[in-house]
Design an enzyme around this catalytic site. Structure first.
Site, PDB file in Angstrom:
ATOM      1  N   ASN A 110       0.630   3.165  -9.509  1.00  0.00           N
ATOM      2  CA  ASN A 110      -0.065   2.378  -8.486  1.00  0.00           C
ATOM      3  C   ASN A 110       0.534   2.725  -7.133  1.00  0.00           C
ATOM      4  OD1 ASN A 110      -1.658   0.214  -7.334  1.00  0.00           O
ATOM      5  ND2 ASN A 110       0.197  -1.046  -7.301  1.00  0.00           N
ATOM      6  N   HIS A 112       1.244   1.050  -3.513  1.00  0.00           N
ATOM      7  CA  HIS A 112       1.324  -0.290  -2.917  1.00  0.00           C
ATOM      8  C   HIS A 112       1.866  -0.158  -1.492  1.00  0.00           C
ATOM      9  CE1 HIS A 112       1.620  -4.622  -2.824  1.00  0.00           C
ATOM     10  NE2 HIS A 112       2.819  -4.489  -2.277  1.00  0.00           N
ATOM     11  N   SER A 139       4.954   2.404  -1.482  1.00  0.00           N
ATOM     12  CA  SER A 139       5.644   2.792  -2.714  1.00  0.00           C
ATOM     13  C   SER A 139       4.631   3.238  -3.750  1.00  0.00           C
ATOM     14  CB  SER A 139       6.399   1.588  -3.304  1.00  0.00           C
ATOM     15  OG  SER A 139       7.204   0.950  -2.341  1.00  0.00           O
ATOM     16  N   ASP A 148       3.040  -5.344  -9.262  1.00  0.00           N
ATOM     17  CA  ASP A 148       3.746  -4.508  -8.289  1.00  0.00           C
ATOM     18  C   ASP A 148       5.243  -4.427  -8.601  1.00  0.00           C
ATOM     19  OD1 ASP A 148       1.329  -4.095  -6.893  1.00  0.00           O
ATOM     20  OD2 ASP A 148       1.640  -5.907  -5.711  1.00  0.00           O
TER      21      ASP A 148
HETATM   22  C1  GRF Z   1      -4.076   1.207   0.233  1.00  0.00           C
HETATM   23  O1  GRF Z   1      -3.431   0.651   1.336  1.00  0.00           O
HETATM   24  C2  GRF Z   1      -3.217   1.082  -0.998  1.00  0.00           C
HETATM   25  O2  GRF Z   1      -1.854   1.167  -0.719  1.00  0.00           O
HETATM   26  C3  GRF Z   1      -3.536  -0.311  -1.457  1.00  0.00           C
HETATM   27  O3  GRF Z   1      -4.899  -0.476  -1.205  1.00  0.00           O
HETATM   28  C4  GRF Z   1      -5.298   0.387  -0.145  1.00  0.00           C
HETATM   29  C5  GRF Z   1      -6.400   1.231  -0.680  1.00  0.00           C
HETATM   30  O4  GRF Z   1      -6.974   2.030   0.309  1.00  0.00           O
HETATM   31  N1  GRF Z   1      -3.149  -0.509  -2.829  1.00  0.00           N
HETATM   32  P1  GRF Z   1      -8.053   3.114  -0.072  1.00  0.00           P
HETATM   33  O5  GRF Z   1      -9.177   2.393  -0.837  1.00  0.00           O
HETATM   34  O6  GRF Z   1      -7.397   4.153  -0.906  1.00  0.00           O
HETATM   35  O7  GRF Z   1      -8.541   3.640   1.224  1.00  0.00           O
END
Ligand code: GRF
Length: 220
Positions: A110, A112, A139, A148
């Site tokens: 994932n 985050h 991360s 997370d």
């Molecule tokens: C990103 O900021 C990611 O870190 C978080 O959700 C957002 C997704 O953005 N988990 P995208 O859909 O990839 O543009």
């Protein structure tokens, strides 16, 4: 040549992280095959991105299932049918049932937008600003039942500047997220990372602290 890593992506939104992975693959930098993009939202822009790139998509609407557990088992069944080696959660905005994800332990990551373990969950930019942090970041971690909370593979950092607000911070972080995720997927595709009972192994050595992403390169 070894066979490309088969990747399924789970995403709920715009899909810029998926787009970054696609672009890296196009440039010949990621030996991977995208076998599926799955979403909980029928109108998620990530689905159009996938369709435009010829990647199969699937949508499962949570409202059609009795509860989260039933939904998650159906989702992972659908995903399993495309036989991915790796699941990438890239903006998938749902908490996943621990039992449903168990079979994917060590094969699911994932991204985050915080320097975990700080700020699990939502509104990470706002919380970093409110806390008066001097730096922020993102991360990539292996996914476990804890939200997370799985072992952290790598992080990218950026300084918080005077006058930053949630939007400026998110905007500056996003391209760094893209580099980070791409670099981690490249390591997985090269078979250089594994999750074992004791934690993460990187190049046959235990990873005692997360790798740092500097100019798109991961360093110990
Ligand atoms: C990103 O900021 C990611 O870190 C978080 O959700 C957002 C997704 O953005 N988990 P995208 O859909 O990839 O543009």
């Amino acid at each position: 040549m070894s066979t490309p890593l088969r990747i399924a992506v789970l995403a709920s939104g715009r899909g810029s992280n998926f787009a970054a992975l696609l672009a890296a693959r196009e440039r010949g930098e990621l030996p991977v095959e995208f076998v599926l993009v799955a979403s909980d939202k029928a109108d998620a822009p990530v689905l159009q991105l996938a369709q435009g790139a010829g990647v199969p998509t699937t949508v499962l609407d949570p409202r059609e299932y009795a509860d989260r557990r039933a939904y998650d088992f159906a989702l992972f069944d659908r995903i399993g049918a495309s036989k991915p080696d790796l699941l990438v959660l890239a903006g998938f905005m749902r908490i996943i049932d621990g039992d449903a994800l168990k079979p994917w332990a060590g094969r699911m990551i994932n991204i985050h937008p915080s320097l975990l373990p700080k700020y699990r969950g939502l509104h990470t930019h706002r919380r970093a600003l409110k806390a008066g942090d001097l730096e922020h970041g993102a991360s990539v971690h292996f996914v476990t039942a804890e939200l997370d909370g799985g072992p952290i593979i790598a992080q990218t950092t950026l300084p918080i500047e005077a006058g930053d607000d949630e939007t400026t911070l998110a905007t500056r972080l996003l391209p760094l997220e893209h580099q980070l995720l791409t670099a981690v997927v490249a390591l997985l595709a090269a078979n250089r990372l594994a999750l074992v009972e004791q934690g993460i192994v990187f190049d046959h050595q235990p990873l005692r602290k997360p790798l740092r992403c500097v100019d798109g390169q991961l360093v110990r």
